[in-house]
Design an enzyme around this catalytic site. Structure first.
Site, PDB file in Angstrom:
ATOM      1  CB  SER A   1       8.940   2.917   9.124  1.00 46.96           C
ATOM      2  OG  SER A   1       8.148   2.099   9.960  1.00 46.96           O
TER       3      SER A   1
ATOM      4  CG  MET B   1       9.654  -2.435   3.150  1.00 47.43           C
ATOM      5  SD  MET B   1       8.032  -2.302   2.373  1.00 47.43           S
ATOM      6  CE  MET B   1       8.494  -2.061   0.673  1.00 47.43           C
TER       7      MET B   1
ATOM      8  CG  ASP C   1       2.760  -2.496   9.244  1.00 44.73           C
ATOM      9  OD1 ASP C   1       2.489  -3.103   8.196  1.00 44.73           O
ATOM     10  OD2 ASP C   1       2.346  -2.830  10.358  1.00 44.73           O
ATOM     11  CB  THR C   2       8.882  -0.382   6.986  1.00 46.57           C
ATOM     12  OG1 THR C   2       9.061  -0.545   8.386  1.00 46.57           O
ATOM     13  CG2 THR C   2       9.992   0.512   6.454  1.00 46.57           C
ATOM     14  CB  ILE C   3       6.963   2.635   2.558  1.00 51.08           C
ATOM     15  CG1 ILE C   3       7.491   4.031   2.973  1.00 51.08           C
ATOM     16  CG2 ILE C   3       5.502   2.454   2.915  1.00 51.08           C
ATOM     17  CD1 ILE C   3       8.497   4.654   2.063  1.00 51.08           C
TER      18      ILE C   3
END
Length: 549
Positions: A360, A422, A341-343
Site C-alpha cells: 500500500s 484491505m 487504499d491498499t492492495i
C-alpha cells in the site's frame, strides 16, 4: 470458488491476476507470481499501491509446513521529529505532503522474498508491469471511481497532475492509460534490483524531489533501510490456528478479537443475527482500544503482545460485553478515522506453497508527492504517527509508524488458507469476521468474503458502518441496543475487498476466491495442454468416487 489442481492467483485487478498466473505457468513459485502481480497492480491500481509504499507478507512452504513473515515497512527520516515539525508551526501529523513521507519498504521486501522463495530470474517478474506501463491498459470500474475521488490529492503536485489527470479529470472506465515514466523505473529495478531504488537513479530522484519540497529525507535513510524477517503471531480459534504478523502492524487486534469472540457460542447463532453482529462489534471496540493504546514499533516501545493475546486476558475483556447494550466508552482519546487504499493478493502454486501479501501507499495516491521522472507516488505512512511524545507511537527518526496493512493465514489439518482484506483500520476487524464466517458459520471462502460486514473506522463512540444487505429488522435491533449505524452500499468499499487461496494437502487441490468489492478475480494457472498433446501423451487423471477435482 475457483478450484484447480494448478496454481491460482487472486488479486484486486484481473490483469494482475492473469500476469501472476502466467508466471506460475512458466515455472515460477507462489512468491514469484505474487511479486509480478504486485508490480502490475502498482501500474493498474496506482492510487492503492506501488514502489513508493510498504509491504508485508506471509509465506507458507508446503514441503516444510513452516511459515515465514516479512515486515517491509519503512522508517521515518532520521531528521524528522516532533520538535522539527513544531518549529515549522505544525501541531499535528501531516496527512499528506512531503512531511508525511516515510521510506518505502516495498522493493527491498520484494528482493528479500525473491532471494528466499523465488525460482524465476528476477528480471522476468517485472516484464508484465513494464508491458502495461509502456503500452497501456484499460482502466476498470472501481479503480476509475477511486481515481476520480482522489483528484484533489493528485492536483497538489504538477508532475502527478501531468501524468495521472487529463484536462483535470481521472481516466474514465475503459480509457487506456499509459505511464512510460514508471516503465523506466521498473526497468531499472528489473536490471539493478533494490540497489537501483535505494542507492541508484531512483534514490537520487526521490531525494531531489524531497529537497525541492523541503523534506528531511537523506541518502542514508534510503541506503541503510532493511526490511525484517519476523515470526508470525498466532491464536487458536475453535480448532483452527490463525496467524498474523507482529507489531508494528495491527494483526494483534484480529487475534484479540477472536479470543474475545471465542468466549461466546457464535456457531449457535445465524450469521445474520443481531446477537452475532453485536458480539463482533463489541469485541472490535475492546480490541481496538488496546490497539490504539499499545501498538507501536517494538524497536522503540514495549508492546505487551503476550498479555493482549492471552486467553485469560480475553476472558476478562469478554466479561465487559453486555448482550443487551452497546458500550460507547471503551476507547480513550479523540476519535480518528483511518481509511486507506491498499492492495492484497494471495497466491497458491501447484506444489501448494502459499504467498499472502499486502502492499500500500496508505491514503489514495499516498502523500500526493510524485517522484520526478519515475511516475510513482510516495506513501504518507508518517500520518499514522502521534505528536504526543509520551505515546508509544510518537514520531521519531528511524522509527516505523503504526501500520494498518496485514496479511493473514489460517490452517486446520490438511487445509491451509492465505487470506487478507484491505481498507485501513477495517482490516483487523474484517479478518476476524472472515474467520468467524469460515469457522462458526461454515461458509466457503467465496461466501465468507461476500457476506455482509460492518466496520468501525474510529476510536471511541458507538458509530459503526454496516452494509445495506444486512436486513432492516436486524439493523433496527442493533440500533435498539445502542449501536449508531451508518448505512453503506450493498458491497461497500469501506468494508474492504479481499482475496483468499486454499491448498488442501490431502487432495492436492487448490481453491481461490476474490471479493466483489474490487475489480479483481482469482485466476488459475493454465496447464500446458498443447505440449502434452504434441508429445502424444494423454494427461493422467485420477479415477474413483474420491476424486474431488
Amino acid at each position: 470458488m475457483v478450484i484447480s489442481r494448478q496454481g491460482i492467483v487472486a488479486t484486486s485487478q484481473t490483469l494482475a491476476s492473469q500476469a501472476g498466473a502466467q508466471i506460475l505457468a512458466r515455472g515460477g513459485s507462489a512468491m514469484d507470481a505474487a511479486i509480478a502481480a504486485n508490480a502490475v497492480l502498482g501500474v493498474v491500481e496506482p492510487m492503492s499501491d506501488g514502489i513508493g509504499g510498504d509491504l508485508f507478507a506471509i509465506y507458507w512452504s508446503a514441503k516444510t509446513g513452516k511459515l515465514a513473515g516479512i515486515n517491509a515497512s519503512g522508517w521515518a527520516p532520521k531528521a524528522l521529529s516532533i520538535e522539527y515539525l513544531r518549529q515549522k508551526g505544525i501541531g499535528s501529523m501531516p496527512q499528506s505532503g512531503i512531511q508525511s513521507v516515510t521510506v518505502p519498504g516495498c522493493v527491498d521486501g520484494w528482493e528479500k522474498l525473491h532471494r528466499k522463495f523465488g525460482r524465476l530470474p528476477w528480471r522476468d517478474l517485472f516484464q508484465p508491469a513494464i508491458y502495461y506501463a509502456e503500452t497501456g491498459f484499460p482502466v476498470t470500474e472501481m479503480i476509475s471511481g477511486a481515481w476520480g475521488r482522489a483528484v484533489s490529492t493528485i492536483d497538489h503536485d504538477e508532475n502527478g497532475r501531468r501524468i495521472f489527470l487529463h484536462n483535470g479529470a481521472a481516466p474514465a472506465v475503459g480509457e487506456v492509460f499509459r505511464n512510460p515514466e514508471l516503465s523506466q523505473g521498473m526497468e531499472l529495478i528489473a536490471e539493478g534490483g533494490a540497489a537501483a531504488f535505494y542507492r541508484g537513479p531512483i534514490a537520487k530522484a526521490l531525494l531531489k524531489t524531497s529537497d525541492r519540497l523541503g523534506g528531511t529525507m537523506a541518502g542514508a535513510d534510503l541506503s541503510e533501510f532493511e526490511s525484517e524477517w519476523v515470526e508470525p503471531l498466532s491464536t487458536e480459534y475453535h480448532g483452527w490456528k490463525i496467524y498474523e504478523l507482529p507489531p508494528n502492524g495491527q494483526g494483534m487486534a484480529t487475534l484479540e478479537m477472536l479470543n474475545i469472540m471465542e468466549r461466546f457460542s457464535l456457531a449457535s447463532y445465524m450469521p445474520l443475527s443481531a446477537d452475532a453482529f453485536h458480539i463482533k462489534m463489541e469485541a472490535q471496540k475492546l480490541a481496538y482500544a488496546d490497539l490504539q493504546r499499545y501498538l507501536a514499533d517494538p524497536r522503540f516501545a514495549t508492546v505487551p503482545v503476550a498479555g493482549i493475546l492471552s486467553k485469560k486476558y480475553a476472558a476478562g475483556r469478554a466479561a465487559l460485553i453486555d448482550m443487551k447494550r452497546a458500550r460507547c466508552n471503551n476507547q480513550p482519546g479523540e476519535p480518528k478515522r483511518y481509511a486507506g487504499d491498499t492492495i492484497y493478493l494471495s497466491v497458491v502454486d501447484r506444489e501448494g506453497n502459499i504467498a499472502s501479501l499486502i502492499q500500500s501507499v496508505y491514503l489514495s495516491f499516498g502523500s500526493g508527492v510524485l517522484v520526478e521522472g519515475f511516475g510513482f507516488h510516495l506513501q504518507d505512512r508518517g500520518a499514522m504517527f502521534e505528536m504526543d511524545p509520551e505515546h508509544p507511537n510518537a514520531l521519531a527518526g528511524r522509527k516505523r509508524p503504526f501500520h494498518t496493512i496485514i496479511p493473514a493465514f489460517m490452517e486446520k489439518g490438511p487445509v491451509h488458507i492465505g487470506f487478507g482484506i484491505m481498507g485501513g483500520l477495517n482490516q483487523a476487524q474484517a479478518h476476524a469476521q472472515f474467520v468467524s464466517n469460515i469457522v462458526d458459520h461454515e461458509m466457503n471462502i467465496q461466501a465468507a468474503l461476500e457476506a455482509p460486514r460492518f466496520t468501525k473506522l474510529t476510536f471511541g463512540g458507538c458509530d459503526v458502518m454496516i452494509e445495506a444487505r444486512v436486513p432492516a429488522e436486524l439493523r433496527a435491533e442493533l440500533s435498539d441496543r445502542g449501536h449508531r449505524l451508518e448505512l453503506q452500499g450493498d458491497f461497500s468499499s469501506w468494508m474492504g475487498g479481499g482475496q483468499v487461496v486454499i491448498h488442501d494437502s490431502a487432495t492436492g487441490v487448490n481453491y481461490g476466491a476474490s471479493s466483489p468489492r474490487k475489480d479483481g478475480a482469482a485466476v488459475p494457472e493454465a496447464p500446458d495442454y498443447f505440449k502434452t498433446r504434441d508429445r502424444g501423451q494423454k494427461p493422467q487423471a485420477r479415477s474413483g468416487a474420491k476424486d474431488k477435482s
